[in-house]
Scaffold this motif. Structure first.
Motif, PDB file in Angstrom:
ATOM      1  N   ASP A 166       0.197   7.969  -2.781  1.00 52.11           N
ATOM      2  CA  ASP A 166       0.277   7.163  -1.642  1.00 52.11           C
ATOM      3  C   ASP A 166      -0.786   6.244  -0.976  1.00 52.11           C
ATOM      4  O   ASP A 166      -0.844   5.395  -0.165  1.00 52.11           O
ATOM      5  N   GLU A 167      -1.899   6.365  -1.510  1.00 50.12           N
ATOM      6  CA  GLU A 167      -3.129   5.393  -1.492  1.00 50.12           C
ATOM      7  C   GLU A 167      -3.274   4.215  -2.552  1.00 50.12           C
ATOM      8  O   GLU A 167      -4.181   3.529  -2.556  1.00 50.12           O
ATOM      9  N   TRP A 168      -2.154   4.134  -3.542  1.00 51.58           N
ATOM     10  CA  TRP A 168      -2.295   3.258  -4.278  1.00 51.58           C
ATOM     11  C   TRP A 168      -1.960   1.779  -3.438  1.00 51.58           C
ATOM     12  O   TRP A 168      -1.524   1.593  -2.511  1.00 51.58           O
ATOM     13  N   VAL A 169      -2.593   0.661  -4.075  1.00 53.65           N
ATOM     14  CA  VAL A 169      -2.440  -0.687  -3.591  1.00 53.65           C
ATOM     15  C   VAL A 169      -2.166  -1.609  -4.724  1.00 53.65           C
ATOM     16  O   VAL A 169      -3.020  -1.385  -5.992  1.00 53.65           O
ATOM     17  N   THR A 170      -1.179  -2.234  -4.512  1.00 43.63           N
ATOM     18  CA  THR A 170      -0.468  -3.085  -5.672  1.00 43.63           C
ATOM     19  C   THR A 170      -0.038  -4.325  -5.028  1.00 43.63           C
ATOM     20  O   THR A 170       0.570  -4.461  -3.790  1.00 43.63           O
ATOM     21  N   GLN A 230       0.711  -1.151  -0.076  1.00 50.07           N
ATOM     22  CA  GLN A 230      -0.120   0.077   0.144  1.00 50.07           C
ATOM     23  C   GLN A 230       0.990   1.314  -0.077  1.00 50.07           C
ATOM     24  O   GLN A 230       1.721   1.402   0.792  1.00 50.07           O
ATOM     25  N   GLY A 231       0.668   2.071  -1.076  1.00 46.09           N
ATOM     26  CA  GLY A 231       1.544   3.377  -1.291  1.00 46.09           C
ATOM     27  C   GLY A 231       2.178   3.192  -2.537  1.00 46.09           C
ATOM     28  O   GLY A 231       2.065   2.562  -3.456  1.00 46.09           O
ATOM     29  N   SER A 232       2.885   4.653  -2.564  1.00 46.90           N
ATOM     30  CA  SER A 232       3.793   4.722  -3.967  1.00 46.90           C
ATOM     31  C   SER A 232       4.505   3.566  -4.238  1.00 46.90           C
ATOM     32  O   SER A 232       5.128   3.084  -3.369  1.00 46.90           O
ATOM     33  N   MET A 233       4.770   3.364  -5.513  1.00 44.78           N
ATOM     34  CA  MET A 233       5.821   2.208  -5.973  1.00 44.78           C
ATOM     35  C   MET A 233       7.058   2.772  -5.646  1.00 44.78           C
ATOM     36  O   MET A 233       8.130   2.103  -5.473  1.00 44.78           O
ATOM     37  N   ASP A 234       7.426   3.882  -5.433  1.00 44.96           N
ATOM     38  CA  ASP A 234       8.659   4.519  -5.073  1.00 44.96           C
ATOM     39  C   ASP A 234       9.000   4.061  -3.396  1.00 44.96           C
ATOM     40  O   ASP A 234      10.098   3.921  -3.231  1.00 44.96           O
ATOM     41  N   CYS A 247      -5.455   2.625  -8.088  1.00 48.54           N
ATOM     42  CA  CYS A 247      -4.585   3.578  -8.338  1.00 48.54           C
ATOM     43  C   CYS A 247      -5.324   5.066  -8.444  1.00 48.54           C
ATOM     44  O   CYS A 247      -5.692   5.719  -9.500  1.00 48.54           O
ATOM     45  N   PRO A 248      -5.781   5.462  -7.224  1.00 48.15           N
ATOM     46  CA  PRO A 248      -6.172   6.655  -6.942  1.00 48.15           C
ATOM     47  C   PRO A 248      -5.304   7.972  -7.295  1.00 48.15           C
ATOM     48  O   PRO A 248      -4.186   7.709  -7.363  1.00 48.15           O
ATOM     49  N   PRO A 249      -5.798   9.184  -7.484  1.00 49.09           N
ATOM     50  CA  PRO A 249      -4.831  10.297  -7.711  1.00 49.09           C
ATOM     51  C   PRO A 249      -3.807  10.331  -6.891  1.00 49.09           C
ATOM     52  O   PRO A 249      -2.638  10.680  -7.037  1.00 49.09           O
ATOM     53  N   ASP A 250      -3.938  10.165  -5.517  1.00 48.44           N
ATOM     54  CA  ASP A 250      -2.942  10.162  -4.437  1.00 48.44           C
ATOM     55  C   ASP A 250      -2.112   9.037  -4.692  1.00 48.44           C
ATOM     56  O   ASP A 250      -2.464   7.972  -4.230  1.00 48.44           O
TER      57      ASP A 250
END
Length: 273
Positions: free
Chosen positions: A260-264, A220-224, A255-258
């Motif tokens: 930091d809220e991505w789920v991968t 959960q979060g940016s792929m960075d 993949c919402p705009p934020d």
């Protein structure tokens, strides 16, 4: 005329700097008293002073500044140089910020050693999936090399899908392979699930094969900041008698705009040792 002190105040520079510019020939006083050696300047010289300061601010050496001034650079040319330097500075700042993010990710991975919950790892089989994709090459599998390649790939892929009237049928699927020719380069595949049958010359359509055994974990979060989760998964694979057989797939669950809220979901094909 102005004394050197008055001219320094009007130009918002130091007297010491004006003396240095005089010594280097960048900005000579309009008059030097032969008896006292006192320097005097005219208001018209503020124009040259401004150019000197502006060009120095662009990162040029004093020798480069002198050469440009001798060529009587125009205001328009100065503005163009400023825009170019601004773009370079912004790129440097973005690169520095990206490096800090990766250092933080490495630090988090160090801090989480032995503390990441292993029950977050799930073994599953992966069905075959049809995807549309675009492919490019990255210099390495390091995040700072992958990010600048895969983001534009996805932007272009979705643009082409929209132009072709194709609506994705599922999640984004990023996967990686060693690039032909070796040298550590990576083939980056930016893909998204599509419905079959589908053919279009604007993108490549293929069926990713099924995978019998894959170790998976959700990040959960940016792929960075994926490194701690990715390395926790690697430790689980090694600690449970498996070996990875390919680079991980990255399934974009949300993949919402934020960012930091991505789920991968990371999916690593494995085999038993």
């Amino acid at each position: 005329m102005f004394t050197i002190g008055d001219f320094a105040r009007h130009g918002r520079v130091s007297v010491r700097m004006l003396r240095h510019y005089d010594a280097t020939g960048l900005l000579r006083p309009a008059h030097v008293d032969p008896a006292t050696g006192y320097r005097s300047y005219t208001a018209a010289q503020l124009s040259r002073l401004n150019r000197v300061i502006a060009l120095k601010g662009l990162g040029l050496t004093l020798q480069q500044v002198r050469q440009i001034l001798d060529e009587e650079v125009s205001t328009e040319e100065l503005r163009a140089m400023l825009r170019l330097r601004q773009a370079e500075v912004e790129a440097d700042m973005a690169a520095a910020a990206a490096r800090l993010v990766q250092v933080e990710a490495r630090l988090q991975s160090i801090e989480s050693e032995g503390h990441m919950p292993t029950n977050d790892v799930v073994m599953k089989s992966l069905p075959a999936v049809r995807v549309a994709e675009l492919t490019a090459t990255a210099a390495s599998f390091e995040p700072e090399d992958i990010g600048p390649v895969i983001a534009p790939l996805y932007a272009e892929l979705f643009r082409r899908l929209e132009a072709a009237g194709v609506t994705p049928a599922g999640a984004g699927v990023a996967y990686y392979e060693d690039a032909p020719g070796g040298g550590g380069q990576i083939s980056v595949h930016a893909a998204v699930e599509v419905a079959a049958p589908l053919q279009n010359g604007a993108f490549h359509v293929l069926d990713l094969p099924s995978v019998e055994h894959a170790a998976t974990i959700v990040h959960q979060g940016s792929m960075d900041t994926v490194l701690p989760a990715a390395q926790a998964l690697a430790r689980w694979i090694d600690g449970n008698g498996y070996a990875s057989t390919a680079y991980p797939r990255e399934i974009s669950l949300d993949c919402p705009p934020d960012r930091d809220e991505w789920v991968t979901e990371l999916q690593v094909p494995v085999t038993t040792l």
